[in-house]
Design an enzyme around this catalytic site. Structure first.
Site, short mmCIF file in Angstrom:
data_model
loop_
_atom_site.label_atom_id
_atom_site.label_comp_id
_atom_site.label_asym_id
_atom_site.label_seq_id
_atom_site.Cartn_x
_atom_site.Cartn_y
_atom_site.Cartn_z
NE ARG A 147 -1.89 2.17 3.60
CZ ARG A 147 -2.47 2.71 4.67
NH1 ARG A 147 -3.69 2.31 5.03
NH2 ARG A 147 -1.86 3.61 5.41
CE1 TYR A 159 -5.00 6.59 7.60
CE2 TYR A 159 -4.53 6.06 5.30
CZ TYR A 159 -4.78 5.66 6.59
OH TYR A 159 -4.77 4.32 6.90
CG ASP A 210 -6.87 3.61 3.45
OD1 ASP A 210 -8.00 4.00 3.09
OD2 ASP A 210 -6.63 3.15 4.59
CG HIS A 212 -8.48 6.87 6.25
ND1 HIS A 212 -8.94 7.52 7.36
CD2 HIS A 212 -7.97 5.70 6.69
CE1 HIS A 212 -8.72 6.78 8.43
NE2 HIS A 212 -8.13 5.66 8.05
CD GLU A 236 -8.08 0.49 3.05
OE1 GLU A 236 -6.97 0.10 2.61
OE2 GLU A 236 -8.28 0.73 4.24
CD GLU A 262 -9.99 1.09 7.66
OE1 GLU A 262 -9.16 0.48 6.99
OE2 GLU A 262 -9.74 2.14 8.27
NE ARG A 283 -9.56 -2.02 4.34
CZ ARG A 283 -8.42 -2.52 4.81
NH1 ARG A 283 -7.92 -3.62 4.28
NH2 ARG A 283 -7.79 -1.94 5.82
CD GLU A 339 -4.22 -2.66 6.79
OE1 GLU A 339 -5.43 -2.85 7.05
OE2 GLU A 339 -3.67 -1.55 6.85
CD1 TRP A 402 -7.55 11.91 10.01
CD2 TRP A 402 -8.22 9.89 10.70
NE1 TRP A 402 -6.44 11.14 10.18
CE2 TRP A 402 -6.82 9.90 10.60
CE3 TRP A 402 -8.87 8.72 11.11
CZ2 TRP A 402 -6.02 8.78 10.91
CZ3 TRP A 402 -8.11 7.62 11.42
CH2 TRP A 402 -6.69 7.65 11.33
C1 CS2 Z 1 -6.30 2.22 8.03
C2 CS2 Z 1 -6.12 2.21 9.50
O1 CS2 Z 1 -5.07 0.22 7.95
C3 CS2 Z 1 -5.87 0.92 7.37
O2 CS2 Z 1 -6.31 0.70 6.28
O3 CS2 Z 1 -7.39 2.76 7.48
O4 CS2 Z 1 -4.84 2.71 9.75
C4 CS2 Z 1 -7.13 3.02 10.32
O5 CS2 Z 1 -6.92 4.38 10.17
C5 CS2 Z 1 -6.98 2.65 11.76
O6 CS2 Z 1 -7.02 1.27 11.91
C6 CS2 Z 1 -8.02 3.33 12.62
O7 CS2 Z 1 -8.05 2.78 13.88
MG MG Z 2 -7.96 1.81 5.73
#
Ligand code: CS2
Ligand code: MG
Length: 402
Positions: A147, A159, A210, A212, A236, A262, A283, A339, A402
């Site tokens: 990634r 991020y 990602d 996010h 993602e 996620e 995810r 991951e 975020w």
């Molecule tokens: C992220 C995470 O791993 C990922 O894909 O989106 O770092 C996420 O921000 C954290 O797990 C939040 O707790």
């Molecule tokens: Mg993520």
């Protein structure tokens, strides 16, 4: 068999973890992860005050009935706190079953369907050159999938990119910090990052990215389209997914594969996304999605629609969840990728484990149960410390995802 005791171990070996230990009259114990990043104590209280008193005396082999008891029996359903608490119990019980039957958990889920689980790790850099070096470094370590995140020009933080000299960790000690976000700058920049990575690294390495949850559906469609020439493994969380039909719009415009979920905590969060084939990878992982029992139902449902798993595996998911995800991924048919964000050395010491990495793939090991333990003496030396995820604002101060 009978459950005789259950207790929580809350520790912070470089970051916070909530661990459930369930004991049986035979002396066999099982471990479950109950960590919900930035909301750890809410899950601990849910377990301590409402769940643990109800499981004493039950048969740990009855994972289905106990799951239904905790889910339906509570009347109030779903949500990350509830589902992480249920997951902790469920995973600890699968660990006990494996130990009692003297076999690794993957054998209880269908046996080995593959030799190992393809994993991706994180590369990042303050700029494109640093991100490129970071991807190369991970390819040299043997990773086949990486990634990539890089600092967006004109934004002081991005991020997935750590502060200089540190490794990336989403939660920071104390109350939430604030960062600034600009969709316009990001959308102009992202294709330039992946163009450079593809040109320099060639066609074979799987590149992931990602987003996010930061874009609107039409912005995400533009991103996916602009990245098509660099054939990413996935983008993602291109946009928030409360509104599942958002993904229809993305799908109409791009062939870049999409992963999401996620932050999901039940199959219902992805039901429409899956049955309309709007995503390629789901995810939602074991700790936040109700444990192995519910993840199995979700993965089996997804299999009908050609959706594969791509479980979350950031550092806020403890080595217990990592092990559970690897047993699960080894066994199910529609595994996609896992991951793998490295835990710190201290975290690994607190949670000794049998899983291992070799040439791009991870294997959970063949120890009975999950093959993870907790060193409670070491854990006690690192007590909980308040930590929070950051929040983000647009350049004009508007609060955004975020
Ligand atoms: C992220 C995470 O791993 C990922 O894909 O989106 O770092 C996420 O921000 C954290 O797990 C939040 O707790
Ligand atoms: Mg993520």
């Amino acid at each position: 068999m009978k459950i005789t005791a259950a207790k929580l171990i809350i520790c912070s070996p470089d970051r916070n973890f909530v661990t459930l230990r369930i004991e049986t009259e035979e002396g066999i114990y099982g471990l479950g992860d109950a960590t919900l990043n930035g909301r750890e104590l809410a899950v601990a209280s849910y377990l301590e005050d409402h769940i643990l008193p109800c499981i004493i005396g039950r048969d740990p082999f009855q994972t289905e009935d106990i799951w239904q008891y905790l889910y339906r029996g509570a009347y109030w359903r779903r949500g990350p706190v509830t589902m992480s608490a249920i997951a902790a119990v469920d995973v600890a019980l699968w660990d006990i079953k494996g130990k009692a039957l003297n076999t690794p958990v993957y054998n209880l889920l269908g046996g080995q369907s593959r030799q190992g689980c393809l994993v991706y790790t994180h590369a990042n850099g303050a700029d494109i050159a640093e991100a490129l070096d970071s991807v190369r470094k991970h390819m040299d370590e043997g990773y086949l999938a990486v990634r990539a995140q890089a600092g967006v020009p004109g934004l002081s933080s991005s991020y997935g990119v750590p502060k200089a000299g540190k490794s990336y960790e989403p939660a920071e000690r104390g109350l939430p910090s604030e960062s600034l976000w600009s969709t316009e700058r990001y959308l102009n920049f992202a294709p330039t990052l992946f163009e450079k990575l593809r040109v320099e690294l060639g066609p074979d390495v799987h590149l992931l990215h990602d987003v996010h949850h930061r874009l609107t559906p039409i912005e995400a469609a533009r991103l996916g389209k602009s990245l098509e020439p660099y054939h990413l493994f996935w983008i993602e969380d291109p946009c928030p997914a409360e509104l599942q039909e958002s993904f229809k719009l993305i799908r109409q415009h791009t062939t870049t594969p999409v992963a999401t979920g996620e932050v999901f905590n039940s199959l219902w969060d992805s039901h429409d996304l899956i049955r309309h084939q709007l995503i390629d990878y789901i995810r939602m992982t074991i700790v936040h999605g109700g444990g192995i029992t519910h993840a199995k139902k979700t993965a089996d449902f997804a299999a009908l629609y050609n959706v594969r798993t791509g479980f979350h595996g950031a550092t806020d998911l403890s080595p217990i969840t990592m092990a559970a995800a690897l047993h699960f991924g080894l066994a199910i048919h529609n595994f996609g990728i896992q991951e793998h964000m490295h835990h710190s050395k201290l975290t690994d010491e607190v949670f000794p484990h049998h899983y291992s990495f070799d040439a791009g793939y991870m294997h959970p090991g063949d120890a009975p149960g999950l093959g993870v333990d907790i060193d409670e003496v070491l854990a006690a030396k690192h007590p909980y410390q308040r930590a929070s995820l950051p929040i983000a604002r647009k350049l004009d101060g508007t609060l955004t995802d975020w």
